[in-house]
Design a protein around this motif. Structure first.
Motif, short mmCIF file in Angstrom:
data_model
loop_
_atom_site.label_atom_id
_atom_site.label_comp_id
_atom_site.label_asym_id
_atom_site.label_seq_id
_atom_site.Cartn_x
_atom_site.Cartn_y
_atom_site.Cartn_z
N GLN A 179 -70.21 -19.12 -9.10
CA GLN A 179 -71.25 -18.23 -9.83
C GLN A 179 -71.40 -16.88 -9.10
OE1 GLN A 179 -74.77 -20.64 -9.50
NE2 GLN A 179 -74.14 -21.90 -11.62
N ALA A 180 -71.17 -16.76 -7.73
CA ALA A 180 -71.30 -15.51 -7.22
C ALA A 180 -70.09 -14.84 -7.39
CB ALA A 180 -71.37 -15.81 -5.63
N CYS A 181 -69.00 -15.03 -7.41
CA CYS A 181 -67.91 -14.63 -7.83
C CYS A 181 -67.83 -14.05 -9.18
CB CYS A 181 -66.56 -15.32 -7.78
SG CYS A 181 -65.93 -15.80 -6.22
N HIS A 182 -68.15 -14.86 -10.24
CA HIS A 182 -68.59 -14.10 -11.49
C HIS A 182 -69.57 -13.16 -11.73
CE1 HIS A 182 -69.99 -14.01 -15.84
NE2 HIS A 182 -68.63 -13.96 -15.84
N ALA A 183 -70.64 -13.65 -10.94
CA ALA A 183 -71.66 -12.46 -10.88
C ALA A 183 -71.22 -10.91 -10.50
CB ALA A 183 -72.83 -12.75 -10.40
N ARG A 184 -70.34 -11.14 -9.42
CA ARG A 184 -69.84 -9.94 -8.89
C ARG A 184 -68.91 -9.06 -9.81
NH1 ARG A 184 -68.96 -7.43 -3.74
NH2 ARG A 184 -71.14 -7.92 -3.46
N PHE A 185 -67.92 -10.03 -10.47
CA PHE A 185 -66.82 -9.71 -11.17
C PHE A 185 -67.67 -8.93 -12.31
CE2 PHE A 185 -64.42 -10.58 -15.05
CZ PHE A 185 -62.97 -9.95 -14.75
N ALA A 186 -68.55 -9.56 -12.95
CA ALA A 186 -69.13 -8.89 -14.36
C ALA A 186 -69.80 -7.77 -14.02
CB ALA A 186 -70.24 -9.97 -14.86
N ALA A 187 -70.60 -7.63 -13.03
CA ALA A 187 -71.09 -6.26 -12.34
C ALA A 187 -70.06 -5.11 -12.23
CB ALA A 187 -71.98 -6.44 -11.10
N ALA A 188 -68.90 -5.49 -11.27
CA ALA A 188 -67.94 -4.77 -10.86
C ALA A 188 -67.12 -4.34 -12.20
CB ALA A 188 -67.03 -5.28 -9.62
N LEU A 189 -67.07 -5.18 -13.13
CA LEU A 189 -66.26 -4.64 -14.12
C LEU A 189 -66.98 -3.67 -14.79
CD1 LEU A 189 -64.01 -5.61 -16.12
CD2 LEU A 189 -65.51 -7.01 -17.26
N VAL A 190 -68.23 -3.68 -15.11
CA VAL A 190 -68.86 -2.49 -15.84
C VAL A 190 -69.00 -1.36 -14.97
CG1 VAL A 190 -71.20 -1.73 -16.57
CG2 VAL A 190 -70.28 -4.07 -17.03
N GLU A 191 -69.33 -1.35 -13.57
CA GLU A 191 -69.42 -0.34 -12.87
C GLU A 191 -68.34 0.28 -12.25
OE1 GLU A 191 -70.97 -0.59 -8.18
OE2 GLU A 191 -72.13 -1.68 -9.72
N THR A 192 -67.01 -0.25 -12.04
CA THR A 192 -65.79 0.21 -11.60
C THR A 192 -64.75 0.41 -12.66
OG1 THR A 192 -64.79 -1.77 -10.88
CG2 THR A 192 -66.24 -1.08 -9.10
N LEU A 193 -64.92 -0.16 -13.53
CA LEU A 193 -64.04 -0.04 -14.77
C LEU A 193 -64.49 0.71 -16.00
CD1 LEU A 193 -60.93 -0.22 -15.41
CD2 LEU A 193 -61.43 -2.33 -16.27
N LEU A 194 -65.35 -0.13 -16.61
CA LEU A 194 -65.65 0.19 -18.04
C LEU A 194 -66.39 1.58 -18.09
CD1 LEU A 194 -66.59 -3.33 -19.33
CD2 LEU A 194 -64.27 -2.01 -19.69
N VAL A 195 -67.39 1.67 -17.11
CA VAL A 195 -68.23 3.08 -17.36
C VAL A 195 -67.19 4.14 -17.01
CG1 VAL A 195 -69.84 4.47 -15.97
CG2 VAL A 195 -70.38 1.76 -17.00
N PRO A 196 -66.63 4.13 -15.88
CA PRO A 196 -65.65 5.49 -15.51
C PRO A 196 -64.47 5.56 -16.70
CG PRO A 196 -65.81 4.07 -13.78
CD PRO A 196 -66.54 3.10 -14.87
N LEU A 197 -64.21 4.37 -17.19
CA LEU A 197 -63.00 4.61 -18.32
C LEU A 197 -63.54 5.17 -19.51
CD1 LEU A 197 -60.26 3.69 -19.32
CD2 LEU A 197 -61.06 1.64 -19.91
N ALA A 198 -64.76 4.95 -19.84
CA ALA A 198 -65.30 5.41 -21.15
C ALA A 198 -65.24 7.16 -20.88
CB ALA A 198 -66.82 4.83 -21.37
N ARG A 199 -65.96 7.32 -19.80
CA ARG A 199 -66.04 8.68 -19.45
C ARG A 199 -64.55 9.47 -19.38
NH1 ARG A 199 -69.30 8.15 -14.97
NH2 ARG A 199 -67.70 7.87 -13.62
N VAL A 200 -63.61 8.74 -18.75
CA VAL A 200 -62.37 9.57 -18.84
C VAL A 200 -61.56 9.49 -20.11
CG1 VAL A 200 -59.84 9.05 -17.82
CG2 VAL A 200 -61.75 8.62 -16.46
N ALA A 201 -61.99 8.50 -20.95
CA ALA A 201 -61.43 8.21 -22.23
C ALA A 201 -61.97 9.54 -23.12
CB ALA A 201 -61.70 6.87 -22.94
#
Lengths: 343, 407
Positions: free
Chosen positions: B302-324
């Motif tokens: 559960q801890a891994c998934h929670a971190r994964f879900a948060a980091a997915l948005v924070e480190t990839l999806l949000v910056p990617l949307a900006r870059v795109a």
């Protein structure tokens, strides 16, 4: 072709009869395709040859089985599409296709930049060759003018010899590979003096032995080609060689060094990319993918080499592929870095 | 350096509150001090973090001497006479005893350690092979100089020196077995047998110290615990306690991880050890181990998934949307996005091994859909670069699907 793993060590001898049977080294990026070769017989589709899991022997697989078991990357699928349809795959074709796939960006930006630089260099080699060949052939054999363009195509990977292009001219792919192999020999020889364990020393000795034996025959083949090119204008002028024989003769000689060196660029890049700290770790992988020339090479010029002795030593080491230890994400990233290092 | 009580407290507090990178630097500075009498006490407060961070620690004779006894060392405050353990406050007097009895060897070893750290495994093994067997010969029954001044009762000297001598006698094979076990090498079990079997005759304390040393390092500790129990049935409770403590430490390291990459590493180790422990459990311990493993898997998964879900948005999806949406991205930006995707992929792979597969599937599906939408109108990245991000994150088949989308 079956879609399952078709054969193991027993189905393929460690030394194939010909280079075509051994296949071309494929610079794939998927970790499970490390050390893969592609071959195509006179009939039937292309096949993949993969180092077996236990470190001894070779798996023969069709592409569908490969898709099922080995997770080829987008880059690998593009490369396969370009080579598997070729009637006679060669190292030169693979090099060109790999550069094109990398140029499109399938192995990332660093590999893309390296591929673009390599393509520019290749064009410069061709330009230099055109001038050199025209200066050499036209005064002695003016009738050979029509041969110049196809000769440039044939010699683009091999060049025409040291010092014959200007000093600032870039080197062709094959002489570059020989220089890289010499550097690899020097580096692994120095490293083996400091190797910590008997296993490391044994692995280094096997890799060094294979590299030195390859270097001797590859260099002899390249020298033979350059000598032939140097003598051709006079021989054409004297009528000792017919114009129709020139291109097949040069193509045969040029392909020999390329086949002998096929796979070594990746080995050298693997060693260089590992850096001082990672070399002990990468040695087993490197030994498992060492290119062993087929029996066909025995009849080529150059000193005879003790490949059977070396293969016996390699069997004692019996390394498995790197991906069997996990870390697929890191290995894929490293393989892409190798594409940037050896475009 | 002599730290007064107030200074020690302040330093301990500062270390506890310091970020990871600063802890590494401070520890390196403290390690460089000649007098460690107060330092060990200060470092005790951050030892769990040090195990996780593993900053490079300089190799010194006392540290090298006690490496094979690592598993038996405890903070002086928590040590009790008769516990079969070694208080850290005993390190200095015992190291002085060994150096005094073996002056030439001590000088050579000290010279050999200069410029090296604990991570120079070959140096540790080579110097240890000279030091440990020799030390076992001089650790005879006596009260070392400085023992009482270190706050230790005289009566504890003999059993502690006997424990040290027994472990040092077997330290070379123990260290070889530890190295092989930590790498998951095939020969680890044979080496562990060769190292532990002679310790059985020395009694419970040395066998326990040797076994725990191997268990803490091993990728497959269950196999080694089974081996130890076959050598001595009495060691079984010790092995089970050591395994439970090791798993608790592993789970704590997962929870304390400060980055997706670190969490992936710690979760991967825990998953591997849990699988080994379940695989090697006999009828006697199977139920207990499975219950413990189920709880650890659930919590850490559960801890891994929670971190994964948060980091997915924070480190990839949000910056990617900006870059795109921006101009053609710089190479460094693409490298940053691909690096984030790789960290996430490592975490997802490790987290999946602990459980929560459906949750990871859902998060990945949503992320790929979002990236595919961005790729429909590429600007900052081209379609191949979007496809590569999906490939790194979710595999080549998902990337092919993106490429097949009209756009």
């Amino acid at each position: 072709m079956q879609d399952t793993i078709k054969g193991f060590a027993a189905s393929l001898p460690e030394r194939q009869a010909s280079f075509a049977e051994r296949g071309c080294a494929m610079p794939f990026t998927a970790p499970m395709l490390s050390g893969a070769r592609l071959r195509r017989g006179s009939s039937g589709p292309a096949e993949m040859l993969l180092p077996a899991l236990g470190g001894r022997g070779v798996y023969v697989m069709g592409w569908n089985a490969c898709l099922l078991h080995c997770a080829p990357s987008l880059h690998d699928r593009q490369l396969w599409d370009r080579i598997a349809t070729q009637e006679r795959p060669t190292p030169a074709l693979v090099r060109a296709a790999a550069r094109e796939v990398a140029r499109l960006g399938y192995a990332g930006r660093p590999a893309q930049a390296a591929a673009k630089a390599a393509l520019r260099q290749q064009e410069a080699v061709r330009d230099g060759l055109r001038d050199v060949l025209a200066a050499r052939f036209l005064p002695l054999a003016p009738d050979a003018a029509d041969l110049l363009a196809p000769m440039v195509a044939v010699l683009a990977q091999a060049g025409t010899g040291p010092g014959q292009l200007s000093e600032r001219s870039p080197s062709a792919a094959i002489p570059q590979a020989i220089v890289a192999l010499e550097a690899f020999c020097a580096s692994i020889a120095a490293w083996s003096q400091m190797a910590q364990t008997p296993q490391e020393r044994r692995g280094a000795a096997i890799a060094l032995g294979a590299a030195r034996m390859t270097l001797l025959v590859a260099d002899a083949s390249l020298q033979a080609l350059w000598r032939t090119v140097a003598e051709l204008p006079a021989r054409l002028a004297r009528g000792e060689v017919r114009q129709g024989d020139v291109l097949p003769l040069l193509a045969d000689l040029a392909s020999r060094a390329d086949w002998l060196l096929d796979g070594w660029t990746m080995v050298g890049a693997l060693w260089a990319a590992a850096g001082a700290a990672g070399r002990g770790g990468v040695l087993a992988e490197l030994v498992s993918v060492l290119p062993v020339p087929p029996l066909e090479a025995e009849s080529w010029p150059g000193p005879r080499a003790e490949w059977d002795t070396l293969l016996r030593a390699r069997r004692m080491v019996a390394p498995g592929p790197a991906w069997s230890c996990g870390g697929l994400v890191d290995l894929a990233q490293r393989n892409e870095a190798l594409r940037a290092l050896a475009p | 350096m002599n730290l007064l009580g107030g200074q020690a407290r302040q330093l301990r507090l500062a270390l506890q509150q310091a970020p990871d990178h600063a802890v590494g630097r401070v520890v390196a500075m403290l390690d460089g001090l000649a007098d460690r009498s107060m330092i060990d006490e200060v470092l005790n407060s951050v030892r769990p973090r040090l195990r996780r961070l593993q900053p490079p620690r300089p190799l010194r004779l006392p540290r090298l001497l006690f490496l094979p006894l690592e598993a038996a060392l405890v903070p002086a405050a928590g040590w009790r006479p008769g516990s079969n353990l070694v208080p850290r406050s005993a390190i200095t007097p015992i190291a002085a005893l060994v150096s005094g009895a073996l002056p030439d060897l001590a000088e050579q070893v000290e010279a050999g350690t200069v410029g090296h750290s604990l991570t120079d495994h070959a140096v540790v093994a080579a110097l240890g092979a000279r030091l440990w067997p020799a030390a076992s010969m001089v650790a005879t029954p006596q009260v070392p100089r400085g023992w009482v001044a270190a706050g230790l009762p005289e009566s504890a000297a003999l059993p502690i020196l006997a424990l040290c001598a027994a472990v040092w006698r077997q330290a070379v094979p123990l260290w070889q077995a530890r190295t092989a076990a930590s790498a998951g090498a095939m020969e680890a079990l044979a080496l562990a047998r060769a190292a532990l079997a002679p310790l059985v005759a020395d009694g419970a304390a040395p066998l326990s110290a040797g076994l725990t040393l191997l268990l803490r390092a091993a990728l497959a500790p269950g196999q080694i615990a089974t081996l130890a129990t076959s050598l001595s049935a009495q060691i079984h409770p010790v092995a089970e306690r050591a395994l439970a403590s090791m798993l608790a430490d592993d789970a704590a390291a997962v929870a304390a991880a400060t980055s997706p990459d670190e969490m992936a590493q710690t979760a991967g180790l825990l998953a591997r050890r849990l699988a080994d422990l379940e695989h090697t459990a006999n009828a006697l311990v199977r139920d207990q181990r499975q219950r413990h493993a189920a709880i650890l898997r659930r919590d850490t998964g559960q801890a891994c998934h929670a971190r994964f879900a948060a980091a997915l948005v924070e480190t990839l999806l949000v910056p990617l949307a900006r870059v795109a949406a921006g101009p053609r991205a710089e190479d460094s930006v693409v490298a940053m996005l691909e690096g984030a995707a790789r960290d996430l992929r490592r975490l997802e792979a490790a987290g999946r091994r602990l459980g929560q597969e459906l949750a990871f599937d859902r998060s990945l599906r949503d992320a790929v859909a979002q990236i595919t939408r961005l790729a429909a109108t590429p600007a900052g990245l081209n379609r191949i670069e979007f496809a590569r991000l999906v490939e790194i994150l979710a595999g080549p088949d998902a990337a092919l699907a993106l490429q097949a989308e009209p756009g």
